[in-house]
Design an enzyme around this catalytic site. Sequence first.
Site, PDB file in Angstrom:
ATOM      1  N   ASP A 117       0.857  -1.184   0.000  1.00 35.29           N
ATOM      2  CA  ASP A 117       0.000   0.000   0.000  1.00 35.29           C
ATOM      3  C   ASP A 117       0.891   1.230   0.000  1.00 35.29           C
ATOM      4  OD1 ASP A 117      -2.390  -1.441   0.071  1.00 35.29           O
ATOM      5  OD2 ASP A 117      -2.466  -1.459   2.251  1.00 35.29           O
ATOM      6  N   ASP A 136      -6.990  -1.770  -4.148  1.00 37.14           N
ATOM      7  CA  ASP A 136      -7.983  -1.491  -3.111  1.00 37.14           C
ATOM      8  C   ASP A 136      -9.110  -0.610  -3.651  1.00 37.14           C
ATOM      9  OD1 ASP A 136      -6.391  -2.913  -1.314  1.00 37.14           O
ATOM     10  OD2 ASP A 136      -5.415  -1.101  -0.544  1.00 37.14           O
TER      11      ASP A 136
END
Length: 156
Positions: A117, A136
């Site tokens: 991320d 995501d």
Amino acid sequence: MRILFRWTVIIFALDQVTKWLVLSWLDLANRGEIDVLPPILNLRMAWNYGINFGLLQGHSDTARQVLIAVALGIVAFVLWWAWREKLKPLGMACAGVLIGGALGNVVDRMVYGAVADFLNMSCCGIENPYAFNVADVAIFAGALGLVFFADGKKGS
């Protein structure tokens, strides 16, 4: 189904290319953070061993394998469901976006042991402590799109 597969490939490729750029080209794993348009857009490296927002963190191989299996199970279910319901093109596109994102995060877990991320966005004096990635966003957008556009051709 062709639309679903097309969107799966597009999202998967976009996710993997952005992760490659951030990890290899920008070396964010070592740099930790890069301010792009502070505070609106920043790159903040975070390895997610759990699910969204770091929930159910598990650093063990078993936890990683369970999360991979769950994601692949969801992918298989969405494929089967989209095929069975004969979704309209927009529904197929949403299913493909969700699947492409899920597969992008599966590859991360297999290659890195965790999901990479790196996107961090804040606004209006509220600092967001979480990082996310293209996969995501795609999973969220695809699931939301399916809620609104999942009407199949069967009942039409």
